[in-house]
Design an enzyme around this catalytic site. Structure first.
Site, short mmCIF file in Angstrom:
data_model
loop_
_atom_site.label_atom_id
_atom_site.label_comp_id
_atom_site.label_asym_id
_atom_site.label_seq_id
_atom_site.Cartn_x
_atom_site.Cartn_y
_atom_site.Cartn_z
CE LYS A 206 1.92 10.11 -0.46
NZ LYS A 206 3.01 9.40 -1.58
CD GLU A 212 -4.07 3.76 12.67
OE1 GLU A 212 -4.89 4.42 11.22
OE2 GLU A 212 -3.70 2.65 11.85
N GLY A 267 5.62 8.21 1.58
CA GLY A 267 5.54 7.86 3.20
C GLY A 267 6.84 7.77 3.74
NE ARG A 268 8.04 1.40 1.57
CZ ARG A 268 6.89 1.47 0.46
NH1 ARG A 268 5.93 2.82 0.87
NH2 ARG A 268 7.32 1.42 -0.50
CD GLU A 353 4.77 1.03 4.60
OE1 GLU A 353 4.03 0.17 5.20
OE2 GLU A 353 4.84 2.36 3.66
CG HIS A 384 23.63 -8.11 28.43
ND1 HIS A 384 24.75 -8.43 29.08
CD2 HIS A 384 24.31 -7.31 27.34
CE1 HIS A 384 25.89 -8.06 28.89
NE2 HIS A 384 25.69 -6.97 28.43
CE LYS A 512 -3.08 3.59 5.12
NZ LYS A 512 -1.93 4.89 4.72
#
Ligand code: G6Q
Length: 550
Positions: A206, A212, A267-268, A353, A384, A512
């Site tokens: 965005k 990264e 973003g999410r 978030e 399990h 960031k």
């Protein structure tokens, strides 16, 4: 805005909770044959069974009252109409507009939002189809076979989750991969099997400033250029999804190959925007549209259904009932659907978030718990592993179980067993197993009374533990769209009631900013900047390992 704890409904819920402390769902089911019918809800092919919760009709009525007194309906309408409800970033929140039909037009601050969205969708469709039909070719003239989405957080988790969930809809001509981590192992392992001549990179960011993503995109570009030895190759092998045209151009991607979205898409919440390009490349344009249509169907339901028959509202309110009155800290999500294995990390971001906040809309610190710790894993694997704690641990954990009635991949009777296990777990959480029954069983197996009495407490399941079940017909694009939008709106409902801004992410922004000075300290001539003792110790150790002065 009245503080949450001063609302009459909150006070009434506090009093009601005292009366509910010993409520036993088993008795409630025994006394009310209609409990399932009353406490379950359908929307399209989705069934939400919320009858296995520590609630009565009075609880639900009080929770709905809390929602009304919190102004939930007004806030919901503000979101859909494009008001700047993300007040700390001064932005509208309009991911719902990304999946709405173009008519009637939505005019926000003089801009025809749907027309903008339709324009980008049209470009995306054209691009996806040209990759699929082979008219978009790599620099050396070969068709694209592999697509690598480079992005992180909201520019990765949503599309990656959907691509995994719908891999049974994948077109045959391309395979989609996801690279997010800064750890070079992620990109390097992915590239190992790929051919530069037939690989397309989607740089999804965005802001187009994320460390990264830019690091991975630069390494991918170097890998491509080392093989194809022509700067012009970048134009055929790189596209960008971003709101930042200038930075995209600076990176060397032709603006013609850029698909934009807008600051009103968080973003999410962005998989419905250009960020969904990898999804459309994987499942084809028609299926991508079905995903959007499913989400839109849930939007309509959320907008129109009364609060007591509104799925996102009910899920959100139940979460509040447990978090704020029963004092639960976590929330378990168990999809009995291997294809939904990335749903939990996706929901962790969406929920944690969005609602991991401690300051309210009046800029004051809240005096109640907000977003829970979201965790989980697909069933039956979880059974399990950690289910022990859900059944027999000391904590109360509200849970969601998700399962399809029909599997896309029928294999012997495996799906029957999957379904049976899912239902059995929620039944076991509800019913538990008493000491008397266990003792009797042990004695019947030949154990002495004394031995049985000693062993039985370890085998007791307290029961009366809550769960929701979300049952859907099968995992198709439309249903998945509905499910994701359901959780988006659930998170909205809770944020509205907790009076927080679910749409900013200052915690992520901080991350960031922290690394650059430390990065410099690791290799510069001398350590600069102020750090705490622990961080200084770690920096010194790394420098020593590199033969640098400390
Ligand atoms: C999402 C967050 C965060 C963001 C990533 C990537 O809501 O803001 O997860 O998506 O940090 O950001 P860019 O898309 O700007 O690279």
């Amino acid at each position: 805005m009245k503080p949450l704890k001063h609302l009459p409904a909150w006070k009434a819920l506090e009093a009601h909770f005292k009366a509910m402390r010993d409520f036993d769902m088993r008795t409630a089911f025994r006394e009310d044959a209609q409990r399932f019918d009353r406490l379950s809800l359908r929307c399209g092919n989705l069934l939400l069974d919320y009858s296995k919760n520590r609630v009565t009709d009075e609880t639900l009525a009080l929770l709905a009252r809390l929602a009304r007194e919190s102004g939930l309906e007004g806030l919901r309408d503000d979101m859909f109409s494009g008001k700047r409800i993300n007040f700390t970033e001064d932005r509208a929140v309009l991911h719902t507009a990304l999946r709405a039909p173009a008519r009637p037009p939505l005019l926000v601050e003089g801009i025809e939002i749907e027309a903008e969205v339709a324009r980008v969708l049209g470009r995306m469709q054209h691009f996806v189809e040209s990759v699929h039909n082979g008219s978009w070719r790599g620099h050396t003239g070969k068709p694209i076979r592999d697509v690598v989405n480079i992005g992180i957080g909201g520019s990765d988790l949503g599309p990656a989750m959907v691509c995994h969930a719908l891999d049974h809809y994948a077109v045959e001509s391309v395979r989609v991969h996801f690279v997010s981590n800064l750890d070079p192992a992620h990109l390097a392992t992915t590239l190992k099997t790929l051919d530069p001549e037939t690989t397309l990179f989607i740089v999804a960011s965005k802001t187009f400033t994320t460390l990264e993503t830019l690091a991975n995109a630069n390494s991918a570009k170097a890998w491509l250029l080392a093989a194809l030895r022509a700067p012009a190759a970048v134009a055929r092998h790189f596209v960008a999804l971003s709101t930042n045209a200038q930075a995209v151009e600076g990176f060397g991607i032709d603006p013609e190959n850029m698909f934009i979205f807008w600051d009103w898409v968080g973003g999410r919440y962005s998989l419905w925007s250009a960020i969904g390009l990898s999804i459309a490349l994987q499942i084809g344009w028609g299926n991508f549209q079905a995903l959007l249509a499913g989400a839109h169907a849930m939007d309509l339901h959320f907008r129109e259904a009364p609060l007591d028959a509104n799925m996102p509202a009910i899920l959100g309110l139940l979460g509040i009932w447990y978090a704020n009155f029963w004092g639960t800290d976590t929330y378990g999500i168990f999809p009995y659907d291997q294809r939904l294995r990335l749903l939990v990390p996706f929901l962790q971001q969406l929920d944690m978030e969005s609602n991991g906040k401690n300051v309210n809309r009046a800029n004051k610190r809240v005096n109640y718990n907000t977003g829970p710790i979201v965790w989980g894993a697909p069933g039956t694997n979880g059974q399990h592993a950690f289910f022990e704690l859900v059944h027999q641990g000391t904590r109360l954990i509200p849970t969601d179980f998700l399962v399809a009635a029909v599997n896309h991949t029928p294999l012997a009777d495996q799906h029957e067993w999957l379904l049976a296990n899912c239902l059995a777990q929620t039944e076991a959480l509800l019913k538990g197993k008493s000491r008397a029954v266990i003792e009797a069983e042990l004695i019947a197996q030949g154990m002495s009374r004394e031995e049985a009495r000693a062993l039985a407490p370890h085998k007791v399941f307290p029961g009366n533990r809550p769960s929701n079940t979300l049952l859907y017909q099968k995992l198709d694009p439309h249903t998945l769209g509905m499910l994701i939008a359901l959780y988006e709106h659930k998170v909205f409902v809770q944020g509205a009631i907790w009076q927080i801004n679910s749409f900013d992410q200052w915690g992520v922004e901080l991350g960031k900013q922290l690394a650059p000075p430390i990065r410099a300290a690791l290799s510069s001539v001398r350590v600069i900047g102020e750090h705490d003792g622990s961080t200084l110790g770690l920096i010194a150790d790394i420098r020593r390992r590199r033969g640098l002065s400390t």
